[in-house]
Design a protein around this motif. Structure first.
Motif, PDB file in Angstrom:
ATOM      1  N   GLY A  22       0.816  -1.202   0.000  1.00  0.00           N
ATOM      2  CA  GLY A  22       0.000   0.000   0.000  1.00  0.00           C
ATOM      3  C   GLY A  22       0.851   1.254   0.000  1.00  0.00           C
ATOM      4  O   GLY A  22       1.676   1.444   0.885  1.00  0.00           O
ATOM      5  N   CYS A  24       1.424   5.046   0.706  1.00  0.00           N
ATOM      6  CA  CYS A  24       0.919   5.881   1.796  1.00  0.00           C
ATOM      7  C   CYS A  24       1.248   7.354   1.534  1.00  0.00           C
ATOM      8  O   CYS A  24       2.121   7.662   0.737  1.00  0.00           O
ATOM      9  CB  CYS A  24       1.568   5.450   3.109  1.00  0.00           C
ATOM     10  SG  CYS A  24       1.280   3.723   3.529  1.00  0.00           S
ATOM     11  N   THR A  67      -6.585  -1.462  -4.984  1.00  0.00           N
ATOM     12  CA  THR A  67      -7.424  -1.425  -3.788  1.00  0.00           C
ATOM     13  C   THR A  67      -7.113  -0.122  -3.084  1.00  0.00           C
ATOM     14  O   THR A  67      -5.947   0.194  -2.839  1.00  0.00           O
ATOM     15  CB  THR A  67      -7.151  -2.619  -2.863  1.00  0.00           C
ATOM     16  OG1 THR A  67      -7.319  -3.832  -3.598  1.00  0.00           O
ATOM     17  CG2 THR A  67      -8.108  -2.622  -1.674  1.00  0.00           C
ATOM     18  N   TYR A  69      -7.919   2.191   0.232  1.00  0.00           N
ATOM     19  CA  TYR A  69      -8.412   2.184   1.607  1.00  0.00           C
ATOM     20  C   TYR A  69      -8.513   3.621   2.093  1.00  0.00           C
ATOM     21  O   TYR A  69      -7.561   4.384   1.970  1.00  0.00           O
ATOM     22  CB  TYR A  69      -7.444   1.428   2.517  1.00  0.00           C
ATOM     23  CG  TYR A  69      -7.159   0.009   2.081  1.00  0.00           C
ATOM     24  CD1 TYR A  69      -7.965  -1.033   2.522  1.00  0.00           C
ATOM     25  CD2 TYR A  69      -6.098  -0.281   1.244  1.00  0.00           C
ATOM     26  CE1 TYR A  69      -7.703  -2.341   2.131  1.00  0.00           C
ATOM     27  CE2 TYR A  69      -5.827  -1.579   0.844  1.00  0.00           C
ATOM     28  CZ  TYR A  69      -6.629  -2.609   1.297  1.00  0.00           C
ATOM     29  OH  TYR A  69      -6.375  -3.897   0.903  1.00  0.00           O
ATOM     30  N   ALA A  71      -9.573   5.772   5.590  1.00  0.00           N
ATOM     31  CA  ALA A  71      -9.886   5.669   7.017  1.00  0.00           C
ATOM     32  C   ALA A  71     -11.046   6.599   7.343  1.00  0.00           C
ATOM     33  O   ALA A  71     -10.871   7.725   7.803  1.00  0.00           O
ATOM     34  CB  ALA A  71      -8.665   6.002   7.861  1.00  0.00           C
ATOM     35  N   LEU A  78     -14.908   8.684   0.888  1.00  0.00           N
ATOM     36  CA  LEU A  78     -14.516   7.697  -0.112  1.00  0.00           C
ATOM     37  C   LEU A  78     -14.619   8.294  -1.516  1.00  0.00           C
ATOM     38  O   LEU A  78     -13.752   8.066  -2.365  1.00  0.00           O
ATOM     39  CB  LEU A  78     -15.370   6.437  -0.001  1.00  0.00           C
ATOM     40  CG  LEU A  78     -14.901   5.419   1.051  1.00  0.00           C
ATOM     41  CD1 LEU A  78     -15.092   5.915   2.460  1.00  0.00           C
ATOM     42  CD2 LEU A  78     -15.622   4.096   0.864  1.00  0.00           C
ATOM     43  N   THR A  97     -11.157  -1.664  -6.060  1.00  0.00           N
ATOM     44  CA  THR A  97     -11.992  -1.833  -4.880  1.00  0.00           C
ATOM     45  C   THR A  97     -11.741  -0.629  -3.980  1.00  0.00           C
ATOM     46  O   THR A  97     -10.591  -0.257  -3.744  1.00  0.00           O
ATOM     47  CB  THR A  97     -11.636  -3.130  -4.142  1.00  0.00           C
ATOM     48  OG1 THR A  97     -11.845  -4.226  -5.028  1.00  0.00           O
ATOM     49  CG2 THR A  97     -12.496  -3.310  -2.901  1.00  0.00           C
ATOM     50  N   LEU A  99     -12.602   0.911  -0.197  1.00  0.00           N
ATOM     51  CA  LEU A  99     -13.045   0.483   1.122  1.00  0.00           C
ATOM     52  C   LEU A  99     -12.908   1.584   2.156  1.00  0.00           C
ATOM     53  O   LEU A  99     -11.890   2.279   2.190  1.00  0.00           O
ATOM     54  CB  LEU A  99     -12.192  -0.700   1.608  1.00  0.00           C
ATOM     55  CG  LEU A  99     -12.153  -1.940   0.753  1.00  0.00           C
ATOM     56  CD1 LEU A  99     -11.009  -2.834   1.177  1.00  0.00           C
ATOM     57  CD2 LEU A  99     -13.471  -2.663   0.859  1.00  0.00           C
ATOM     58  N   VAL A 101     -12.241   2.006   6.048  1.00  0.00           N
ATOM     59  CA  VAL A 101     -11.672   1.190   7.117  1.00  0.00           C
ATOM     60  C   VAL A 101     -11.562   2.010   8.394  1.00  0.00           C
ATOM     61  O   VAL A 101     -11.630   3.240   8.364  1.00  0.00           O
ATOM     62  CB  VAL A 101     -10.286   0.626   6.719  1.00  0.00           C
ATOM     63  CG1 VAL A 101     -10.395  -0.268   5.491  1.00  0.00           C
ATOM     64  CG2 VAL A 101      -9.277   1.740   6.462  1.00  0.00           C
ATOM     65  N   LEU A 104      -5.594   3.067   9.604  1.00  0.00           N
ATOM     66  CA  LEU A 104      -4.476   2.654   8.759  1.00  0.00           C
ATOM     67  C   LEU A 104      -3.196   2.702   9.584  1.00  0.00           C
ATOM     68  O   LEU A 104      -3.204   3.136  10.736  1.00  0.00           O
ATOM     69  CB  LEU A 104      -4.402   3.534   7.512  1.00  0.00           C
ATOM     70  CG  LEU A 104      -5.575   3.329   6.540  1.00  0.00           C
ATOM     71  CD1 LEU A 104      -5.632   4.432   5.502  1.00  0.00           C
ATOM     72  CD2 LEU A 104      -5.486   1.963   5.874  1.00  0.00           C
ATOM     73  N   GLU A 112      -4.663   4.837   1.671  1.00  0.00           N
ATOM     74  CA  GLU A 112      -3.606   3.928   1.231  1.00  0.00           C
ATOM     75  C   GLU A 112      -4.089   3.261  -0.052  1.00  0.00           C
ATOM     76  O   GLU A 112      -5.275   2.934  -0.167  1.00  0.00           O
ATOM     77  CB  GLU A 112      -3.330   2.887   2.310  1.00  0.00           C
ATOM     78  CG  GLU A 112      -2.169   1.986   2.022  1.00  0.00           C
ATOM     79  CD  GLU A 112      -1.679   1.248   3.258  1.00  0.00           C
ATOM     80  OE1 GLU A 112      -1.189   0.116   3.087  1.00  0.00           O
ATOM     81  OE2 GLU A 112      -1.783   1.784   4.379  1.00  0.00           O
TER      82      GLU A 112
END
Length: 122
Positions: A22, A24, A67, A69, A71, A78, A97, A99, A101, A104, A112
């Protein structure tokens, strides 16, 4: 072949594919940039993803799966990350995808992105 980073390997390359850890929103000192600013962190994360891919001989146009992510439990957050991601990739539309979450890895980290790229046959 693995490409080294400061703390761990960010990419692995085999059989014409590149897998990234991932990416960052870190600066060159390993510090999270723009605490609390999801948009700025997403841009920096995309910059770092591009750099990691480039170090392995790939580019965003070679990405075949991501993917993302974020937080947050707010779908609006999102969307912020998604829109910046899609803007950066332009017409290239690999499966992705997205997500929300709980947390992180770095304090203050809001986004991420990990990717798989295919560089075989080009």
């Amino acid at each position: 072949m693995l490409t080294d980073s400061v703390e761990y390997d960010y990419t692995a390359t085999a059989a014409g594919h590149v897998w990234t850890a991932g990416a960052c929103p870190l600066d060159e000192h390993g510090t999270v940039v723009a605490p609390g600013d999801l948009a700025a962190q997403t841009v920096r994360t995309l910059d770092n993803l591009e750099a990691a891919l480039g170090g392995a001989g790939a580019a965003l146009g070679d990405v075949v799966k991501t993917t993302i992510y974020v937080a947050s439990t707010d779908r609006g957050d999102l969307v912020v990350a998604w829109d910046l991601y899609r803007d950066r990739l332009g017409a290239h539309r690999p499966p992705a995808t997205l997500l929300g979450v709980a947390v992180l890895g770095y304090p203050g980290q809001l986004v991420e992105i990990e990717a798989v790229a295919c560089i075989a046959g080009r």
